[in-house]
Design a protein around this motif. Structure first.
Motif, short mmCIF file in Angstrom:
data_model
loop_
_atom_site.label_atom_id
_atom_site.label_comp_id
_atom_site.label_asym_id
_atom_site.label_seq_id
_atom_site.Cartn_x
_atom_site.Cartn_y
_atom_site.Cartn_z
N LEU A 114 31.11 39.26 40.44
CA LEU A 114 31.93 38.76 41.54
C LEU A 114 31.67 37.28 41.80
O LEU A 114 32.60 36.50 42.05
CB LEU A 114 31.68 39.58 42.79
N ASP A 115 30.40 36.88 41.74
CA ASP A 115 30.05 35.47 41.93
C ASP A 115 30.71 34.61 40.86
O ASP A 115 31.31 33.56 41.15
CB ASP A 115 28.53 35.31 41.89
N THR A 116 30.64 35.04 39.61
CA THR A 116 31.26 34.29 38.52
C THR A 116 32.77 34.22 38.68
O THR A 116 33.39 33.17 38.45
CB THR A 116 30.90 34.94 37.17
N ALA A 117 33.39 35.34 39.09
CA ALA A 117 34.83 35.34 39.32
C ALA A 117 35.22 34.35 40.41
O ALA A 117 36.26 33.68 40.31
CB ALA A 117 35.30 36.75 39.67
N CYS A 118 34.40 34.26 41.45
CA CYS A 118 34.69 33.30 42.53
C CYS A 118 34.55 31.86 42.04
O CYS A 118 35.34 30.98 42.42
CB CYS A 118 33.77 33.56 43.71
N TRP A 119 33.58 31.59 41.19
CA TRP A 119 33.45 30.26 40.60
C TRP A 119 34.66 29.93 39.73
O TRP A 119 35.19 28.81 39.78
CB TRP A 119 32.17 30.18 39.75
N GLY B 7 34.20 38.10 26.03
CA GLY B 7 34.32 36.65 26.13
C GLY B 7 34.32 36.12 27.54
O GLY B 7 34.03 34.94 27.76
N VAL B 8 34.62 36.97 28.53
CA VAL B 8 34.60 36.51 29.92
C VAL B 8 33.18 36.10 30.31
O VAL B 8 32.94 34.99 30.82
CB VAL B 8 35.13 37.61 30.86
N GLY B 9 32.22 36.97 30.05
CA GLY B 9 30.83 36.64 30.36
C GLY B 9 30.28 35.54 29.48
O GLY B 9 29.51 34.69 29.93
N ARG B 10 30.68 35.53 28.21
CA ARG B 10 30.19 34.50 27.30
C ARG B 10 30.71 33.12 27.69
O ARG B 10 30.00 32.12 27.60
CB ARG B 10 30.59 34.82 25.86
N ALA B 11 31.96 33.05 28.13
CA ALA B 11 32.52 31.77 28.54
C ALA B 11 31.77 31.22 29.75
O ALA B 11 31.52 30.00 29.84
CB ALA B 11 34.01 31.93 28.87
N GLY C 183 40.45 34.56 39.37
CA GLY C 183 39.23 34.25 38.64
C GLY C 183 38.64 35.53 38.09
O GLY C 183 38.84 36.62 38.65
N TRP C 184 37.87 35.41 37.00
CA TRP C 184 37.38 36.58 36.28
C TRP C 184 35.85 36.57 36.15
O TRP C 184 35.23 35.51 36.04
CB TRP C 184 37.96 36.63 34.87
N GLY C 185 35.28 37.77 36.13
CA GLY C 185 33.86 37.96 35.87
C GLY C 185 33.65 39.24 35.09
O GLY C 185 34.57 40.05 34.93
#
Length: 384
Positions: free
Chosen positions: A98-103, A292-296, A47-49
């Motif tokens: 990190l939270d976004t990557a875990c989601w 685009g990672v954060g925008r997505a 997963g990515w953030g």
């Protein structure tokens, strides 16, 4: 393999890849590049953030504190991942990545779009764009025309003392049916002149006046909100749901820009949307994201029913690389919510990332190790 806890399967992160990007990757000047984080479980799912700004202190916190803490922490749902860094000095951008990557990871494990995992309901979103300060009123109108021609239906104008009501009126004169917001960026005070300027914006049909005062001066927001009919919106003053709760209790506004990078990730941002809607506030999902990672992730959050105003995306002619495929962009003023792929719904373009990588490390059970980049490989080749 992920460990089992009762009837549910717990996730343990076994590897983190941390990638510092050159500032040019986001189409900006000097000031610190963004960073990407990739978390991976024992089954090879990732997963990515994104951290929008990763200066030296933030990079140190990410690599030496936050990332190792996450390695030692098993969680059932991504809402529990933040317990790993609960005792660390709070940095919402690092925690948010990190939270976004875990989601993203959790959604991919289940073959579920991130928007659905968050509780989103919409399949497409109206797009909004921010217009930076221009040199003349004529150039403002020209640039707005460019964005309207690309399909954007909401324009967020950056304003400041001496560059406010006349700008709004100039745009309205050419585009009377365009939805307009004003972003003051904390540039006003409660001086007589500044307050008169803010009052002049009242009644011209703005959706909101965002961040008129210093982020720490909540009392000033309360006084202005009590005077104006136009909603006062908060953004930069909020770094947690607790901050939002305090603003709601103080009646410091009636609209909020929910930014995952400022609030500590999707877990807190989703709670902020719910908290604001329960209070009767208007919500939109803006973003400090620079790739685009954060925008997505922001698009997935904006699919929540409570986020009723247009989502913020790059406008026509924006520079920088999205670094994801397909790019996160509006088409005729509409942003699709990716529902046919799991997780963010966008693949990270590793070749493009490599082109812009300034530094990269891996953190796993063996500790931290530097990864070669194209730049370091080039230096080594020159040295042979």
């Amino acid at each position: 393999m992920a460990p089992h806890t009762g009837s549910a399967t717990a996730t343990r992160i076994v590897e983190l890849e941390l990638i510092g990007l050159r500032d040019s990757a986001a189409g900006r000047g000097a000031g610190g590049g963004p960073a990407l984080v990739r978390v991976a479980d024992g089954d090879g799912v990732s997963g990515w953030g994104e951290i929008p700004w990763a200066g030296p202190a933030r990079w140190e916190a990410l690599t030496r504190s936050f990332a190792p803490a996450l390695l030692d922490h098993a969680w059932l749902r991504p809402t529990e991942a933040g317990e790993a860094w609960a005792d660390l000095p709070w940095d919402p951008a690092v925690a948010g990545a990190l939270d976004t990557a875990c989601w993203d990871l959790w959604s991919r494990q289940r073959g579920t779009p991130l928007a659905h995992a968050l509780g989103g309901e919409r399949t497409a979103l109206t797009a909004g764009v921010t217009l930076a300060r221009q040199v003349t009123l004529e150039s403002v109108v020209t640039e707005v025309n460019r964005q309207v021609g690309a399909g954007f239906r909401r324009i967020r104008l950056e304003i400041e003392p001496g560059w406010d009501a006349d700008v709004v009126r100039a745009v309205q004169g050419s585009f009377p049916f365009l939805v307009l917001q004003a972003d003051a960026g904390g540039r006003y005070t409660e001086s007589t002149a500044d307050l008169d300027s803010l009052r002049a914006l009242d009644g011209v049909g703005l959706v909101a006046i965002e961040d008129p005062f210093d982020p720490d001066d909540l009392a000033a927001y309360t006084r202005l909100s009590g005077e104006l009919r136009t909603p006062v919106a908060l953004h930069r003053s909020l770094t947690s749901v607790a901050d939002l709760g305090a603003a709601i209790r103080a009646e410091a506004g009636s609209a909020v820009n929910v930014d995952p990078a400022r609030l500590g990730g999707l877990t807190e941002a989703r709670r902020a949307v719910d908290r604001a809607v329960d209070a009767g506030w208007t919500v939109w999902c803006g973003s400090s994201a620079r790739t685009g990672v954060g925008r997505a992730a922001t698009v997935a959050l904006a699919s929540l029913a409570g986020a009723s105003l247009p989502v913020e995306v790059p406008g026509a002619g924006s520079r920088g690389r999205d670094l994801v495929v397909p790019p996160v962009r509006a088409h005729e003023g509409v942003v699709p919510v990716p529902l046919t792929e799991s997780g963010l719904g966008h693949g990270v373009d590793r070749a493009a990332v490599a082109d812009h990588t300034a530094r990269a490390v891996v953190v796993d059970a063996d500790g931290l190790r530097e990864l070669p980049t194209r730049r370091t490989r080039g230096r080594r080749a020159q040295g042979r």
